[in-house]
Design a protein around this motif. Structure first.
Motif, PDB file in Angstrom:
ATOM      1  N   MET A 169       0.833  -1.212   0.000  1.00  0.00           N
ATOM      2  CA  MET A 169       0.000   0.000   0.000  1.00  0.00           C
ATOM      3  C   MET A 169       0.860   1.251   0.000  1.00  0.00           C
ATOM      4  SD  MET A 169      -3.335  -0.832   2.379  1.00  0.00           S
ATOM      5  CE  MET A 169      -2.435  -1.464   3.788  1.00  0.00           C
ATOM      6  N   ALA A 170       1.986   1.208   0.638  1.00  0.00           N
ATOM      7  CA  ALA A 170       2.875   2.360   0.663  1.00  0.00           C
ATOM      8  C   ALA A 170       3.461   2.643  -0.720  1.00  0.00           C
ATOM      9  CB  ALA A 170       3.998   2.131   1.680  1.00  0.00           C
ATOM     10  N   HIS A 182     -16.055   3.604  -6.148  1.00  0.00           N
ATOM     11  CA  HIS A 182     -16.618   3.903  -4.822  1.00  0.00           C
ATOM     12  C   HIS A 182     -16.438   2.746  -3.837  1.00  0.00           C
ATOM     13  CE1 HIS A 182     -18.338   7.540  -6.557  1.00  0.00           C
ATOM     14  NE2 HIS A 182     -18.829   6.800  -7.531  1.00  0.00           N
ATOM     15  N   ILE A 183     -15.273   2.157  -3.879  1.00  0.00           N
ATOM     16  CA  ILE A 183     -14.941   1.099  -2.911  1.00  0.00           C
ATOM     17  C   ILE A 183     -14.545   1.758  -1.596  1.00  0.00           C
ATOM     18  CG2 ILE A 183     -13.345  -0.789  -2.395  1.00  0.00           C
ATOM     19  CD1 ILE A 183     -13.159  -1.289  -5.409  1.00  0.00           C
ATOM     20  N   ALA A 211      -7.719  -0.621   1.248  1.00  0.00           N
ATOM     21  CA  ALA A 211      -7.529   0.747   0.746  1.00  0.00           C
ATOM     22  C   ALA A 211      -7.961   0.807  -0.709  1.00  0.00           C
ATOM     23  CB  ALA A 211      -6.067   1.172   0.891  1.00  0.00           C
ATOM     24  N   TYR A 212      -8.340   2.025  -1.098  1.00  0.00           N
ATOM     25  CA  TYR A 212      -8.755   2.221  -2.494  1.00  0.00           C
ATOM     26  C   TYR A 212      -8.316   3.609  -2.951  1.00  0.00           C
ATOM     27  CZ  TYR A 212     -11.688   2.809  -6.640  1.00  0.00           C
ATOM     28  OH  TYR A 212     -12.132   3.040  -7.907  1.00  0.00           O
ATOM     29  N   ALA A 227      -1.261   6.656 -17.004  1.00  0.00           N
ATOM     30  CA  ALA A 227      -2.640   6.273 -17.314  1.00  0.00           C
ATOM     31  C   ALA A 227      -3.494   6.547 -16.098  1.00  0.00           C
ATOM     32  CB  ALA A 227      -2.715   4.799 -17.701  1.00  0.00           C
ATOM     33  N   ASP A 228      -4.768   6.760 -16.341  1.00  0.00           N
ATOM     34  CA  ASP A 228      -5.706   7.034 -15.255  1.00  0.00           C
ATOM     35  C   ASP A 228      -6.179   5.702 -14.668  1.00  0.00           C
ATOM     36  OD1 ASP A 228      -7.323   8.382 -13.514  1.00  0.00           O
ATOM     37  OD2 ASP A 228      -8.963   8.622 -14.947  1.00  0.00           O
ATOM     38  N   LEU A 229      -5.623   5.341 -13.514  1.00  0.00           N
ATOM     39  CA  LEU A 229      -5.910   4.051 -12.895  1.00  0.00           C
ATOM     40  C   LEU A 229      -6.668   4.243 -11.587  1.00  0.00           C
ATOM     41  CD1 LEU A 229      -2.356   2.433 -13.164  1.00  0.00           C
ATOM     42  CD2 LEU A 229      -4.243   2.157 -14.778  1.00  0.00           C
ATOM     43  N   SER A 230      -7.418   3.223 -11.220  1.00  0.00           N
ATOM     44  CA  SER A 230      -7.900   3.111  -9.841  1.00  0.00           C
ATOM     45  C   SER A 230      -7.367   1.785  -9.308  1.00  0.00           C
ATOM     46  CB  SER A 230      -9.426   3.170  -9.764  1.00  0.00           C
ATOM     47  OG  SER A 230     -10.000   1.966 -10.249  1.00  0.00           O
ATOM     48  N   ILE A 231      -6.939   1.778  -8.043  1.00  0.00           N
ATOM     49  CA  ILE A 231      -6.286   0.600  -7.469  1.00  0.00           C
ATOM     50  C   ILE A 231      -6.927   0.289  -6.117  1.00  0.00           C
ATOM     51  CG2 ILE A 231      -4.103  -0.375  -6.638  1.00  0.00           C
ATOM     52  CD1 ILE A 231      -2.657   1.470  -8.548  1.00  0.00           C
TER      53      ILE A 231
END
Length: 272
Positions: A11-12, A47-48, A37-38, A23-27
């Motif tokens: 996560m760090a 919306h996680i 974490a989101y 690129a536009d990412l969501s993780i």
């Protein structure tokens, strides 16, 4: 197999990963039960919530359960936009599955829609332009035929001039004959009086013939001038039409190049 000492360590590293990837990412990162974490993207947000339990049908759950990375194309019906999602199990240093990471990359559906619209518009424009080009070609052929007719009419008028010249010559000879007849009638005295009347009528007919011939000649001359002017105008129209046809072909070729570029753009958008 992806091994880390802990999920906190992974996560760090996520902010660094997001900054390094253009690129536009969501993780999202989870343990075996819930999301830890989101990080939503600028244009993609599922919306996680932190602490949200994993669903049994969640791709991340299947990836962890089967210890197998997954990749799925998620259509717009679910979240309102298309995206490519990956779910990857995370292992500790001993190889045990301790959680998972899910990455979502929004597909550029808008870009593909725009490229499709461009392609459709260009196809319509190309069709209309080809119709214009075909019409210009037909018009050019018609003007060539009309020009040929105008030239032929001019030639026929020239031939008619010869006929008028012959009529003038006959009238002139007739007039001369009338004059000679009048002289002879005068020499004959009373006996030639009737012949003198005929001679007078001959001269009168000759004069009328000359007058009519001149009228015909003037009319034919005006017609010849108009025909010549019409021929010049037709030649100018034919030249313009041919130029338009050539320009239409050039524009059509240019549109075809743009269509090919649009297809390449669409293919590129499909990969995004």
């Amino acid at each position: 197999m992806y091994k880390v000492e802990s999920l906190e360590q992974l996560m760090a590293a996520v902010p660094v990963i997001r900054a390094a990837v253009p690129a536009d990412l969501s993780i999202a990162i989870c343990d075996l039960e819930k999301f830890l974490a989101y990080w939503p993207g600028e244009n993609i947000n599922l919306h996680i919530q932190e602490g949200q339990l994993l669903h049994a049908e969640e791709p991340l759950t299947a990836a962890i359960r089967n210890n197998t990375p997954l990749r799925a194309e998620v259509p717009a019906e679910f979240y309102g936009f298309e995206f490519t999602g990956t779910a990857t199990p995370i292992h500790d240093t001993e190889g045990r599955v301790i959680g998972g990471i899910a990455v979502q990359l929004r597909r550029q559906r808008e870009l593909r829609i725009i490229s499709d619209q461009i392609a459709a518009s260009l196809a319509q424009a190309s069709t209309r332009l080809m119709q214009v080009a075909d019409g210009a070609g037909e018009l050019a052929a018609s003007t060539q035929e009309l020009l040929a007719l105008a030239q032929k009419s001019g030639e026929q008028v020239s031939e008619t001039d010869k006929v008028v010249a012959i009529i003038n010559n006959v009238a002139s000879q007739t007039h001369l004959l009338g004059i000679n007849a009048a002289i002879e009638a005068a020499h004959a005295g009373d006996k030639g009086r009737g012949f003198g009347v005929v001679a007078q009528e001959i001269r009168k007919l000759s004069n009328e013939t000359v007058s009519r011939a001149r009228t015909i000649q003037d009319t034919l001359g005006a017609f010849k001038t108009a025909t010549s002017q019409m021929g010049v105008s037709i030649e100018r129209i034919a030249s313009i039409v041919q130029e338009q046809a050539a320009t239409s072909e050039q524009i059509s070729a240019f549109i075809e190049e743009i269509q090919q570029m649009s297809e390449k753009l669409n293919a590129f958008a499909q990969k995004l």
